[in-house]
Design a protein around this motif. Structure first.
Motif, PDB file in Angstrom:
ATOM      1  N   GLY A 174      32.026  35.328  34.056  1.00 50.14           N
ATOM      2  CA  GLY A 174      32.405  36.120  35.221  1.00 50.14           C
ATOM      3  C   GLY A 174      33.314  35.386  36.181  1.00 50.14           C
ATOM      4  O   GLY A 174      33.401  35.759  37.361  1.00 50.14           O
ATOM      5  N   ILE A 175      34.007  34.377  35.680  1.00 47.73           N
ATOM      6  CA  ILE A 175      34.931  33.606  36.519  1.00 47.73           C
ATOM      7  C   ILE A 175      36.348  33.917  36.061  1.00 47.73           C
ATOM      8  O   ILE A 175      36.723  33.632  34.917  1.00 47.73           O
ATOM      9  CB  ILE A 175      34.651  32.102  36.432  1.00 47.73           C
ATOM     10  N   ARG A 176      37.122  34.533  36.946  1.00 47.15           N
ATOM     11  CA  ARG A 176      38.495  34.912  36.636  1.00 47.15           C
ATOM     12  C   ARG A 176      39.443  33.833  37.120  1.00 47.15           C
ATOM     13  O   ARG A 176      39.287  33.294  38.220  1.00 47.15           O
ATOM     14  CB  ARG A 176      38.860  36.245  37.297  1.00 47.15           C
ATOM     15  N   VAL A 177      40.457  33.517  36.306  1.00 47.37           N
ATOM     16  CA  VAL A 177      41.436  32.490  36.654  1.00 47.37           C
ATOM     17  C   VAL A 177      42.830  33.064  36.422  1.00 47.37           C
ATOM     18  O   VAL A 177      43.193  33.394  35.288  1.00 47.37           O
ATOM     19  CB  VAL A 177      41.247  31.209  35.823  1.00 47.37           C
ATOM     20  N   ASN A 178      43.596  33.185  37.493  1.00 45.80           N
ATOM     21  CA  ASN A 178      44.948  33.732  37.425  1.00 45.80           C
ATOM     22  C   ASN A 178      45.905  32.822  38.182  1.00 45.80           C
ATOM     23  O   ASN A 178      45.493  31.832  38.789  1.00 45.80           O
ATOM     24  CB  ASN A 178      44.979  35.140  38.023  1.00 45.80           C
ATOM     25  N   ALA A 179      47.174  33.154  38.135  1.00 37.69           N
ATOM     26  CA  ALA A 179      48.180  32.341  38.827  1.00 37.69           C
ATOM     27  C   ALA A 179      49.214  33.237  39.492  1.00 37.69           C
ATOM     28  O   ALA A 179      49.486  34.353  39.029  1.00 37.69           O
ATOM     29  CB  ALA A 179      48.878  31.389  37.850  1.00 37.69           C
ATOM     30  N   ARG A 221      45.796  37.839  47.641  1.00 29.45           N
ATOM     31  CA  ARG A 221      44.672  38.703  48.029  1.00 29.45           C
ATOM     32  C   ARG A 221      44.273  39.628  46.888  1.00 29.45           C
ATOM     33  O   ARG A 221      43.083  39.828  46.618  1.00 29.45           O
ATOM     34  CB  ARG A 221      45.033  39.537  49.259  1.00 29.45           C
ATOM     35  N   PHE A 222      45.264  40.201  46.238  1.00 26.35           N
ATOM     36  CA  PHE A 222      44.978  41.121  45.132  1.00 26.35           C
ATOM     37  C   PHE A 222      44.202  40.421  44.016  1.00 26.35           C
ATOM     38  O   PHE A 222      43.188  40.932  43.531  1.00 26.35           O
ATOM     39  CB  PHE A 222      46.279  41.697  44.580  1.00 26.35           C
ATOM     40  N   LEU A 223      44.658  39.249  43.614  1.00 22.66           N
ATOM     41  CA  LEU A 223      44.018  38.551  42.506  1.00 22.66           C
ATOM     42  C   LEU A 223      42.618  38.051  42.860  1.00 22.66           C
ATOM     43  O   LEU A 223      41.793  37.846  41.962  1.00 22.66           O
ATOM     44  CB  LEU A 223      44.899  37.394  42.031  1.00 22.66           C
ATOM     45  N   LEU A 224      42.351  37.867  44.139  1.00 16.57           N
ATOM     46  CA  LEU A 224      41.005  37.483  44.559  1.00 16.57           C
ATOM     47  C   LEU A 224      40.087  38.692  44.711  1.00 16.57           C
ATOM     48  O   LEU A 224      38.867  38.541  44.762  1.00 16.57           O
ATOM     49  CB  LEU A 224      41.061  36.730  45.893  1.00 16.57           C
ATOM     50  N   SER A 225      40.655  39.876  44.789  1.00 11.35           N
ATOM     51  CA  SER A 225      39.893  41.062  45.165  1.00 11.35           C
ATOM     52  C   SER A 225      39.246  41.743  43.963  1.00 11.35           C
ATOM     53  O   SER A 225      39.564  41.480  42.800  1.00 11.35           O
ATOM     54  CB  SER A 225      40.822  42.067  45.859  1.00 11.35           C
ATOM     55  N   ASN A 229      39.418  42.996  39.130  1.00  9.47           N
ATOM     56  CA  ASN A 229      38.241  42.480  38.435  1.00  9.47           C
ATOM     57  C   ASN A 229      38.334  42.561  36.918  1.00  9.47           C
ATOM     58  O   ASN A 229      37.438  42.078  36.222  1.00  9.47           O
ATOM     59  CB  ASN A 229      36.955  43.161  38.934  1.00  9.47           C
ATOM     60  N   TRP A 230      39.406  43.167  36.382  1.00  7.90           N
ATOM     61  CA  TRP A 230      39.624  43.129  34.931  1.00  7.90           C
ATOM     62  C   TRP A 230      40.921  42.396  34.597  1.00  7.90           C
ATOM     63  O   TRP A 230      41.560  42.658  33.597  1.00  7.90           O
ATOM     64  CB  TRP A 230      39.621  44.546  34.338  1.00  7.90           C
ATOM     65  N   ILE A 231      41.306  41.487  35.484  1.00 10.12           N
ATOM     66  CA  ILE A 231      42.524  40.696  35.276  1.00 10.12           C
ATOM     67  C   ILE A 231      42.140  39.225  35.268  1.00 10.12           C
ATOM     68  O   ILE A 231      41.571  38.709  36.232  1.00 10.12           O
ATOM     69  CB  ILE A 231      43.555  40.947  36.381  1.00 10.12           C
ATOM     70  N   THR A 232      42.449  38.545  34.178  1.00  6.02           N
ATOM     71  CA  THR A 232      42.272  37.104  34.119  1.00  6.02           C
ATOM     72  C   THR A 232      43.277  36.536  33.122  1.00  6.02           C
ATOM     73  O   THR A 232      43.712  37.212  32.182  1.00  6.02           O
ATOM     74  CB  THR A 232      40.828  36.725  33.735  1.00  6.02           C
ATOM     75  N   GLY A 233      43.700  35.303  33.370  1.00  6.31           N
ATOM     76  CA  GLY A 233      44.711  34.672  32.519  1.00  6.31           C
ATOM     77  C   GLY A 233      46.116  35.172  32.781  1.00  6.31           C
ATOM     78  O   GLY A 233      47.039  34.872  32.021  1.00  6.31           O
TER      79      GLY A 233
END
Length: 270
Positions: A174-179, A221-225, A229-233
């Motif tokens: 349940g940990i999402r990581v994006n850039a 903000r979007f990527l933290l929100s 919640n279905w976006i990672t990588g």
């Protein structure tokens, strides 16, 4: 969404803008940077704006022990919901003058530190069965080499892949990581100074203006929100269109040749 966020490289530039934005929106901010005086200025500024003083800790993220300790320190105040890795260095060193020490320091700050802070966050979160979101600030330099920046460009390419690798392994927890990948952003940094000549050369983009730290805030903000919640990588380009191509090249040829426009007819052999 709000919660507790740790921001690295928070004393100035993009990191400071993110800290101010999230603080104003109700996030509890923990902040770290190499420069203690600027961190104290940030703490006082955010306290004056929102009435909530961020937790600050100065240190060098090139030290692997500090990279892990700063997460533990923030977590001890309150479990973290998010991490924004904005710290980075951009020294200018021609390839023929490159040294192992110069290369290693850029890699330590720009690649190893965000990986270590992410892993530290993940260990705390999984131990308490909590979810979290991580946003790394990478760069368009990950895809476009620049003179004097072999170590920097390589580090941002590595950070992009580290983002994907961390997302792959941490998603089941349940940990999402994006850039977020910015184009050239004018920050007037004393830590990473650039000349006006360089800024003018690197900043052209389809939208026709230099980026500002505020241009990145909505993406972070979007990527933290919960909306993400279905976006990672993922790597989100916020660059005025720079990743689409360059606006600085002329047309490669005037018009079309006969072969290109179909007016040349095939000729029989012999």
């Amino acid at each position: 969404m709000s919660g507790h966020v740790l921001i690295t490289g928070a004393a100035s530039g993009i990191g400071a803008a993110i800290a101010a934005d999230l603080s104003a929106r109700g996030w509890q901010v923990s902040a770290t940077d190499l420069r203690a005086d600027l961190l104290e200025r940030l703490r006082a500024d955010l306290h004056a704006r929102s009435g909530a003083a961020p937790r600050v800790r100065a240190g060098d993220l090139a030290d692997p022990d500090f990279a892990e300790e700063v997460v533990a320190d923030a977590w001890s105040a309150r479990p973290l919901d998010a991490l924004v890795n904005a710290a980075g260095i951009y020294p200018a060193r021609p390839l023929l003058e490159m040294t192992a020490d110069a290369w290693d320091r850029v890699m330590a700050v720009n690649v190893r530190a965000p990986m270590l802070t992410t892993v530290a966050l993940a260990r705390h979160a999984t131990a308490e069965d909590r979810t979290a979101a991580v946003v790394n600030i990478t760069s368009g330099a990950a895809l476009r080499a620049r003179p004097g920046a072999a170590h920097y460009c390589t580090s941002k390419a590595a950070l992009t892949m580290s983002t994907k690798a961390c997302a792959l392994e941490l998603g089941t927890h349940g940990i999402r990581v994006n850039a977020v990948s910015p184009g050239f952003v004018q920050v007037d940094s004393t830590a990473n100074p650039v000349t006006q000549e360089y800024a003018a050369a690197v900043s052209p983009n389809p939208l026709g203006r230099i980026g500002l730290p505020g241009d990145l805030l909505g993406a972070v903000r979007f990527l933290l929100s919960g909306d993400a919640n279905w976006i990672t990588g993922a790597v989100l380009d916020v660059d005025g269109g720079s990743a689409a191509g360059t606006t600085e090249l002329p047309l490669h040829w005037a018009g079309e040749s006969a072969a290109q426009n179909g007016t040349t007819r095939p000729q029989a052999a012999g």
